[in-house]
Scaffold this motif. Sequence first.
Motif, mmCIF file in Angstrom:
data_model
loop_
_atom_site.group_PDB
_atom_site.id
_atom_site.type_symbol
_atom_site.label_atom_id
_atom_site.label_comp_id
_atom_site.label_asym_id
_atom_site.label_seq_id
_atom_site.Cartn_x
_atom_site.Cartn_y
_atom_site.Cartn_z
ATOM 1 N N VAL A 121 0.840 -1.199 0.000
ATOM 2 C CA VAL A 121 0.000 0.000 0.000
ATOM 3 C C VAL A 121 0.872 1.245 0.000
ATOM 4 N N TRP A 122 1.894 1.242 0.870
ATOM 5 C CA TRP A 122 2.819 2.384 0.925
ATOM 6 C C TRP A 122 3.517 2.569 -0.421
ATOM 7 N N LYS A 166 2.678 1.610 -3.480
ATOM 8 C CA LYS A 166 1.789 2.074 -4.551
ATOM 9 C C LYS A 166 1.517 3.566 -4.407
ATOM 10 N N PHE A 167 1.287 4.008 -3.178
ATOM 11 C CA PHE A 167 0.974 5.419 -2.922
ATOM 12 C C PHE A 167 2.175 6.315 -3.213
ATOM 13 N N THR A 210 -11.376 1.939 2.946
ATOM 14 C CA THR A 210 -12.406 2.363 1.996
ATOM 15 C C THR A 210 -13.795 2.250 2.615
ATOM 16 N N ARG A 251 -8.200 10.090 2.380
ATOM 17 C CA ARG A 251 -7.048 9.197 2.506
ATOM 18 C C ARG A 251 -7.537 7.807 2.917
ATOM 19 N N ASP A 252 -8.167 7.122 1.989
ATOM 20 C CA ASP A 252 -8.718 5.810 2.312
ATOM 21 C C ASP A 252 -7.908 4.662 1.710
ATOM 22 N N GLU A 253 -6.600 4.935 1.435
ATOM 23 C CA GLU A 253 -5.766 3.898 0.810
ATOM 24 C C GLU A 253 -5.337 2.805 1.785
ATOM 25 N N GLY A 254 -5.498 3.025 3.078
ATOM 26 C CA GLY A 254 -4.931 2.113 4.067
ATOM 27 C C GLY A 254 -5.864 1.017 4.546
ATOM 28 N N GLY A 303 -1.573 3.664 6.866
ATOM 29 C CA GLY A 303 -2.467 4.786 6.648
ATOM 30 C C GLY A 303 -2.039 5.969 7.491
#
Length: 380
Positions: free
Chosen positions: A119-120, A122-123, A289, A299-302, A322
Amino acid sequence: VTTVRGLGQFIDAHHVRVEETSGSGQDKTGAAKVVKFKSAIIAAGSQAVHLPFFPKDERIVDSIGALELKAVPKKMLIVGGGIIGLEMGTVYSTLGARLDVVEMLPTLMTGADRDLVKVWQKFNAHRFDNIMLNTKTVAAEAKADGIWVTFEGEGAPSAPQRYDLVLQAVGRTPNGKKIGAENAGVIVGDRGFIPVDVQMRTNVPSVFAIGDIVGQPMLAHKAVHEGHVAAEVCAGEILGDDKLKKSQFDARVIPSVAYTDPEVAWVGLTEDEAKAKGIAIEKGLFPWTASGRAIANGRDEGFTKLIFDAETHRILGGGIVGTHAGDMIGEIALAIEMGADMVDIGKTIHPHPTLGESLGMAAEVAHGTCTDVPPPRKAR
């Protein structure tokens, strides 16, 4: 409290000689003082590892030098894909630098579960021109136009690369061999670590040690708790207080946090470790999400993940990726220390809407009672 500033060396098990210093650095004044003690606590820390083939040049820095920002480099190399390098890279990238990172291992941020790191990564993909894994830095040359670095390995470019700034972030080494500990009879390992018992006492009864110098993890929050233990034992012996004398460092877990963007935090058993060791677990993963607060923050990527023992259902570990992950990881550490299970955590009422409620939701996911995410599809 009397403070003596300088460079200390043990004379014996009850005396330290201090060469006094002045100014902002370690400039010796020429004066020296011998301090007698009943008990001493070694807290001499560690220093950044410097690779021997790097030349001495102001454009090659460690984590301390990186904080002395003189200018924003256009192109920066981070040697080492661990927490410190990635944290500093985040800062420099935010200021406008383009980043390359080289890591001799197959993954970045070793220690954290791969799903957290993905996740980190990709962001943050936009920050990096090259992420060179399974790759070693083998040579460097300082020229007028920059630092030219040569690589070998799976991700190595064919020719040397030019950088405006190089950050060495390949770990830290303890300062155990720099304080004359042997004069006091204190055992120091080959790598500079000083072994201690649960009371932080060395093999010499009058000398204690805490922090980076006693071993991994090299984290300030661990060192503070070790310092409390050593100070309590020393005070207990001086005051004749049996309760203080029995103080011990008995933490079950120590949390780790990467202060990147997004933050990555983990504590206790990781999912990767459980798989490697064949430990049967149950997992609860709550995606942000489905978090109203994360959505409102944009900031819902986590996500928040909890790991439970498959038989007892007690929590064994957890991880969060996140914003503000580091602020929340302490609740998981507390749950592990208290022996909480998924029902304990899930039925603890967390305020809404917060990021912290994702911890309760993750426990509910593991228990199969979460109404905030769609139920998992059953295998046919």
